[in-house]
Write a protein that holds these residues in place. Structure first.
Motif, PDB file in Angstrom:
ATOM      1  N   TYR A 467       0.846  -1.195   0.000  1.00 32.99           N
ATOM      2  CA  TYR A 467       0.000   0.000   0.000  1.00 32.99           C
ATOM      3  C   TYR A 467       0.884   1.250   0.000  1.00 32.99           C
ATOM      4  O   TYR A 467       2.109   1.183   0.038  1.00 32.99           O
ATOM      5  CB  TYR A 467      -0.936  -0.001   1.214  1.00 32.99           C
ATOM      6  CG  TYR A 467      -0.235  -0.073   2.544  1.00 32.99           C
ATOM      7  CD1 TYR A 467       0.251   1.073   3.168  1.00 32.99           C
ATOM      8  CD2 TYR A 467      -0.056  -1.298   3.195  1.00 32.99           C
ATOM      9  CE1 TYR A 467       0.904   1.010   4.384  1.00 32.99           C
ATOM     10  CE2 TYR A 467       0.592  -1.374   4.414  1.00 32.99           C
ATOM     11  CZ  TYR A 467       1.070  -0.214   5.000  1.00 32.99           C
ATOM     12  OH  TYR A 467       1.717  -0.274   6.217  1.00 32.99           O
ATOM     13  N   GLY A 468       0.209   2.425  -0.035  1.00 34.87           N
ATOM     14  CA  GLY A 468       0.947   3.686  -0.081  1.00 34.87           C
ATOM     15  C   GLY A 468       1.246   4.103  -1.506  1.00 34.87           C
ATOM     16  O   GLY A 468       0.781   3.500  -2.485  1.00 34.87           O
ATOM     17  N   GLU A 469       2.050   5.133  -1.650  1.00 34.48           N
ATOM     18  CA  GLU A 469       2.384   5.639  -2.966  1.00 34.48           C
ATOM     19  C   GLU A 469       3.578   4.897  -3.568  1.00 34.48           C
ATOM     20  O   GLU A 469       4.387   4.307  -2.846  1.00 34.48           O
ATOM     21  CB  GLU A 469       2.692   7.136  -2.882  1.00 34.48           C
ATOM     22  CG  GLU A 469       1.501   7.980  -2.443  1.00 34.48           C
ATOM     23  CD  GLU A 469       1.801   9.461  -2.498  1.00 34.48           C
ATOM     24  OE1 GLU A 469       2.944   9.828  -2.862  1.00 34.48           O
ATOM     25  OE2 GLU A 469       0.886  10.252  -2.188  1.00 34.48           O
ATOM     26  N   ILE A 470       3.646   4.938  -4.875  1.00 32.54           N
ATOM     27  CA  ILE A 470       4.807   4.355  -5.568  1.00 32.54           C
ATOM     28  C   ILE A 470       6.006   5.245  -5.268  1.00 32.54           C
ATOM     29  O   ILE A 470       5.977   6.448  -5.560  1.00 32.54           O
ATOM     30  CB  ILE A 470       4.566   4.289  -7.083  1.00 32.54           C
ATOM     31  CG1 ILE A 470       3.347   3.421  -7.385  1.00 32.54           C
ATOM     32  CG2 ILE A 470       5.806   3.746  -7.804  1.00 32.54           C
ATOM     33  CD1 ILE A 470       2.950   3.423  -8.846  1.00 32.54           C
ATOM     34  N   PRO A 471       7.068   4.702  -4.677  1.00 33.37           N
ATOM     35  CA  PRO A 471       8.197   5.561  -4.293  1.00 33.37           C
ATOM     36  C   PRO A 471       8.953   6.087  -5.506  1.00 33.37           C
ATOM     37  O   PRO A 471       9.170   5.371  -6.488  1.00 33.37           O
ATOM     38  CB  PRO A 471       9.080   4.626  -3.452  1.00 33.37           C
ATOM     39  CG  PRO A 471       8.716   3.251  -3.908  1.00 33.37           C
ATOM     40  CD  PRO A 471       7.264   3.296  -4.288  1.00 33.37           C
ATOM     41  N   GLY A 472       9.354   7.318  -5.416  1.00 36.88           N
ATOM     42  CA  GLY A 472      10.132   7.908  -6.505  1.00 36.88           C
ATOM     43  C   GLY A 472      11.466   7.232  -6.698  1.00 36.88           C
ATOM     44  O   GLY A 472      12.080   7.350  -7.766  1.00 36.88           O
ATOM     45  N   ALA A 473      11.912   6.479  -5.689  1.00 33.70           N
ATOM     46  CA  ALA A 473      13.214   5.806  -5.778  1.00 33.70           C
ATOM     47  C   ALA A 473      13.250   4.777  -6.902  1.00 33.70           C
ATOM     48  O   ALA A 473      14.338   4.402  -7.367  1.00 33.70           O
ATOM     49  CB  ALA A 473      13.544   5.128  -4.448  1.00 33.70           C
ATOM     50  N   ILE A 474      12.081   4.305  -7.341  1.00 33.47           N
ATOM     51  CA  ILE A 474      12.067   3.341  -8.450  1.00 33.47           C
ATOM     52  C   ILE A 474      12.712   3.957  -9.689  1.00 33.47           C
ATOM     53  O   ILE A 474      13.339   3.268 -10.491  1.00 33.47           O
ATOM     54  CB  ILE A 474      10.622   2.891  -8.726  1.00 33.47           C
ATOM     55  CG1 ILE A 474      10.179   1.893  -7.642  1.00 33.47           C
ATOM     56  CG2 ILE A 474      10.485   2.254 -10.101  1.00 33.47           C
ATOM     57  CD1 ILE A 474       8.775   1.379  -7.786  1.00 33.47           C
TER      58      ILE A 474
END
Length: 1005
Positions: A467-474
């Motif tokens: 859950y949560g947002e897709i991390p920008g680290a991807i």
């Protein structure tokens, strides 16, 4: 007095020196002249440019080895492009002991002239074009010969029993020929033999000669794919010096003789691909500490893993995958101190993994997927800091992932999908040395981290509880090629960083709770091939920047809340074959540009589109693509929409005019072709002096016979390069008993086009140098200034494409005869054998680049051959990618990275072969992927989302459910082969192993 004595004592020495000097000079001069004569007899090949009458010593010439007295003792001319007979003058070199002419193009029969090289000890004729039988007087070779290497040629018939008279032979290599007779027991007379290789020959079915047990000095025995039947002889317990025993890929039956395990020098055992049955047994004299590797994979071994394996204190590799093993893995296996690789996948093992795995040895690879294992993961898998590959997928494992995995810095691949793991992923795992992460279909939860290992290429976390947002680290993963986060509970906007991933080919964020709009910089995904945002809450307009997705094949934006019109730029995305924009709020006309796409799937249903459906889309194949768009209308009434009120006769007139123009153009082209063909034939048919005839096999016809038969009534096919003829090579009128060859003509009215010339040269070069029963035989070529003829063995049953998909004529589709599953599987194995040979046995490796059903030909017994090597390419170094000058091949078959980067290695053939496997199992064409675009993408999604395979299987195969398990295994293998990531595809050797395993599964399983 002393001076007189000294003078008298040295005088004989001076006399001896001066008397010997002229003889030495004379001998040197004579041997130089012999070498120059040999060069002349070979036609002065460029490779022997240093062989010339000069002051340079002949001992410094290319390939020449000399003794201390200057006499020639060795000729080593490997890979020097010599293409003429071995001259008789070669044996005038009386001290010649080494003759190495390997990797050339030496023609004809076995060179019996070498019988006269009386001091010959080493003879290597590997990789030439020798044909016919080994002569029965082979025993006339010098009695001191120790090494005889005739591998990779075209020798046929029996191995003569008289070869057993060469009592000094220590190494005999005969692999990769066309021997179709028997293996003589007389080989057991070669009591000095240390190496014997008979692998990859189509011998007549027969047993292993019991006499081979007499070879007490034998260290290396290689008899893979030698058509062996019966039992492994008990006499093999006498092979006391044996290091490697390889009897793989035969039809051996019975139990493995216990005496095998008493061979204390044994290091490696390869018995895979046989019908060996029963549990593995050991006798009391088994000395386990000497055995380093056991590969019993893909047999018909049932029962459980015996506890005796726990005494193998020096065992490093345990491969017993693809068998019928049941029960639990013995716990004591986890305590073996040297064990580094455990491959037990595709069995029926149950119970927990040994709790001590990884604690007592430097465990490198643990692959146990496809079993019925239960329980939790052992805590110490990476205790010794060496674990690199961990594949536990498709079992019944539970619990949380051990925290210790998060500290495993060596881990490069982790696949745990299809289990019931729960909880959060250890934080350290995300930053390990991982390149492949597959954790799909579990109950893992938590938020995705803000830091990942930078070398990740595959990240598949679909069907979990993240859950949560897709991390920008991807977006900081420079090597990421596949990102699948579908069917989770992710929310928020798609971070802009995702669209800066330069290597991304698959992006699937479907069925989450993602909101916002698609940012304009999506066009930066220049390498993307499959894009799905389906089943979210994405809104706004579909951006024109999609035009930047040059490689996109599949686009799915369905089940969102997009508004506005469909961008006309979508019609310019030339690679697009699957488009799904259904269940949105799109309005306006359907852009006519979309009709220019070569779509195999289209869904624009449940929108608010209006106006007429563009004519190229108004056809039956899209009959259900436009439902629930009330304001759309059809002019041809082929689709589910109301009829347009306007008159369409103008369109019909235009269409009719186009058809008439095409017919006229076709007639003109055919007329010109017939004229040109007649002119060439008339000029050349009675003048054989204009043709160059070059046999590559032993043939019983002349060029004149071939030329006379190149008539229109003998045409059986053709392609872009020219026509193919069926030519009889006998004069008798009776059809029964006739022999045929297939002749491919490549010609031009003026000169050969550069591309056709290159393809001709590639075909001759490749097929002239490789020999395998599953690769079509190029018998000879005939050439003139403007015409090239390639003469092949005739394949009576045509191509696999014809049998799977039929052919299309004016009257409509005509379905060919149906081939059943056992035959399809056997064809797949034949092709895999040919490709495995090309990739793993040829040096350098050869890639085909155009593997497809129409290039797989079937003989009268449905044995398969790989054909059409016009695009084939030799790699400088196997496994390393090279850049092709252009993208060649057939759409639907070529690998995604090939289309994107033009980089080619063996894995592009693996991908193409995977598509062929999908055709064999599903009956679909390569472009029939429905909403998912091509067949490979469709299969991947089907495997991920469905447990019922009946809908995927070819309807012609569903009548025989006893084959279902085999078909499902091959279908899964095909999906592996067509992975978007080349490193995730198996090698052809591994593919072959899995296919042969399938063939041996019982039908009533």
């Amino acid at each position: 007095m002393k001076a007189e004595v000294g003078y008298n004592s040295i005088l004989p020495l001076l006399f001896l020196f001066f008397s010997f000097l002229p003889i030495s000079i004379s001998q040197t001069t004579t041997e130089k002249q012999i070498l120059l004569q040999i060069k002349h007899d070979w036609g002065n090949p460029p490779a022997l440019a240093t062989w010339r009458n000069s002051s340079i010593s002949h001992c410094n010439w290319t390939g020449i080895q000399c003794g201390t007295d200057g006499s020639v003792t060795g000729i080593v001319l490997s890979n020097q492009n010599i293409n003429d007979d071995v001259p008789s003058t070669i044996c005038n070199l009386k001290n010649l002991s080494i003759l190495d002419l390997s990797y050339n193009n030496l023609p004809g029969m076995f060179p019996t002239v070498v019988y006269n090289c009386t001091n010959l000890k080493y003879l290597d004729l590997t990789w030439n074009r020798f044909v016919g039988e080994i002569p029965i007087d082979i025993y006339r070779l010098p009695s001191g010969l120790t090494d005889l290497n005739l591998s990779f040629n075209n020798f046929t018939g029996d191995i003569p029993a008289t070869i057993g008279w060469l009592k000094s032979i220590q190494s005999l290599r005969l692999e990769y020929n066309l021997f179709n007779g028997t293996i003589p027991g007389a080989l057991g007379n070669l009591t000095q033999l240390q190496t014997l290789t008979l692998a990859y020959n189509p011998f007549s079915p027969g047993v292993i000669p019991v006499e081979l047990g007499n070879l007490s000095k034998l260290r290396f025995l290689w008899m893979t794919q030698a058509n062996l039947q019966g039992n492994i002889p008990d006499s093999f317990q006498n092979l006391f010096e044996m290091r490697q025993l390889d009897l793989a890929d035969n039809s051996l039956i019975g139990s493995i003789p216990p005496g095998i395990w008493s061979l204390k020098n044994l290091e490696k055992v390869y018995l895979y691909y046989n019908n060996l049955s029963g549990p593995i047994s050991f006798n009391d004299s088994f000395e386990a500490q000497y055995l380093a590797e056991i590969d019993l994979s893909i047999n018909f071994i049932n029962g459980s893993i015996p506890e005796v394996f726990c005494s193998l204190q020096n065992l490093t590799i345990l491969f017993m995958y693809n068998n019928m093993l049941t029960g639990e893995i013995p716990q004591c296996i986890g305590r073996l101190p040297s064990l580094t690789e455990i491959h037990l996948f595709y069995n029926y093992l149950s119970g927990p993994l040994p709790p001590d795995l990884g604690k007592h040895s430097s465990l490198y690879s643990l692959r146990v997927f496809g079993n019925m294992l239960t329980g939790e993961l052992p805590e110490g898998l990476c205790s010794n800091g060496n674990l690199t590959l961990l594949d536990l997928s498709n079992n019944y494992l539970i619990g949380e992932l051990p925290e210790s995995l998060g500290n495993c810095k060596t881990l490069q691949l982790i696949k745990i999908g299809g289990n019931s793991f729960s909880g959060e992923v250890p934080s350290g795992l995300w930053t390990a040395n991982l390149s492949t992460v597959t954790m799909s279909k579990n109950n893992l939860t938590g938020m995705l981290p803000n830091r990942f290992a930078t070398n990740i290429t595959i990240l598949d976390l679909h069907k979990n509880q993240f859950y949560g947002e897709i991390p920008g680290a991807i977006g900081s993963l420079p090597n990421l090629q596949t990102l699948i986060l579908s069917e989770n509970r992710l929310s928020g906007w798609i971070p802009d960083t995702v669209f800066s991933l330069k290597s991304l080919t698959v992006l699937n964020l479907s069925y989450n709770q993602i909101t916002g709009e698609i940012p304009a910089n999506i066009g930066k995904l220049s390498t993307i091939q499959s894009l799905s945002f389906a089943g979210n809450k994405i809104s706004g307009l579909i951006p024109d920047s999609l035009l930047g997705l040059k490689s996109l094949i599949t686009l799915d934006l369905s089940k969102n809340i997009f508004t506005g019109s469909i961008p006309a730029v979508i019609g310019k995305m030339q690679a697009l074959t699957s488009l799904d924009l259904s269940m949105n709020s799109l309005s306006g006309n359907i852009p006519s540009e979309i009709g220019n796409l070569k779509l195999v799937f289209l869904n624009l249903s449940y929108n608010m589109l209006s106006g007429p459906i563009p004519m190229p889309l108004d056809q039956r194949m899209f009959s259900n693509s436009f439902i629930s768009n009330p304001s759309l209308c059809t002019t041809n009434n082929f689709v589910n929409a109301s009829s347009c009120s306007n008159n369409s006769s103008g369109n019909h007139r235009i269409l009719l005019a186009i058809i008439i123009s095409m017919v006229i153009s076709l007639v003109i082209i055919l007329s010109c072709g017939i004229y040109i063909r007649k002119r060439i034939y008339k000029r050349n048919k009675n003048d054989c002096t204009t043709w160059n005839f070059m046999p590559l096999q032993q043939v019983n016809f002349t060029e004149a016979k071939i030329l006379r038969e190149l008539t229109e009534e003998n045409v059986i096919g053709g392609g872009g390069a020219g026509k193919v003829y069926k030519v009889s090579i006998h004069n008798n009128e009776q059809e029964e008993g006739k022999e045929y060859v297939a002749v491919k003509m490549i010609s031009s009215a003026e000169r050969l086009g550069s591309q056709h010339e290159k393809e001709f040269e590639s075909e001759v070069k490749i097929l002239g140098s490789i020999r395998h029963r599953n690769i079509v035989k190029l018998l000879c070529y005939i050439s003139s200034a403007d015409t090239k003829l390639l003469v092949y063995e005739y394949m009576a049953n045509g191509s696999l494409h014809w049998w799977l998909h039929g052919r299309t004529e004016v009257s409509g589709a005509i379905k060919s005869g149906v081939i059943d599953w056992p035959m399809r599987l056997h064809i797949a194995i034949d092709v895999a054998k040919g490709l495995s040979y090309m990739h793993h046995e040829c040096k350098p490796a050869i890639i085909h680049r155009d593997v497809k059903a129409s290039n797989i030909l079937l003989d009268s017994e449905f044995q398969a051959r790989i054909a059409d090597f016009g695009l084939a390419k030799s790699l400088i170094q196997a496994g390393e990618a090279e850049t092709a000058s252009g993208v060649a091949g057939t759409f639907g078959y070529f690998a995604p990275e090939y289309a994107r980067t033009r980089k080619v290695n063996e894995k592009v053939d693996v991908y193409s072969f995977g598509v062929v496997l999908l055709e064999l199992t599903t009956g679909r064409r390569p472009t029939e992927g429905g909403e998912h675009g091509n067949l490979a993408d469709w299969a991947w999604y089907h495997l991920q989302e469905n447990n019922d395979f009946n809908g995927a299987i070819d309807e012609n195969l569903r009548l025989n459910p006893e084959h279902l398990r085999q078909i499902v295994i091959v279908f899964k293998l095909a999906v592996m082969c067509t992975s978007p990531l080349p490193s995730s595809r198996p090698s052809m050797k591994e593919v072959l192993q899995l296919l042969q395993d399938c063939e041996q599964l019982p039908m009533d399983f």
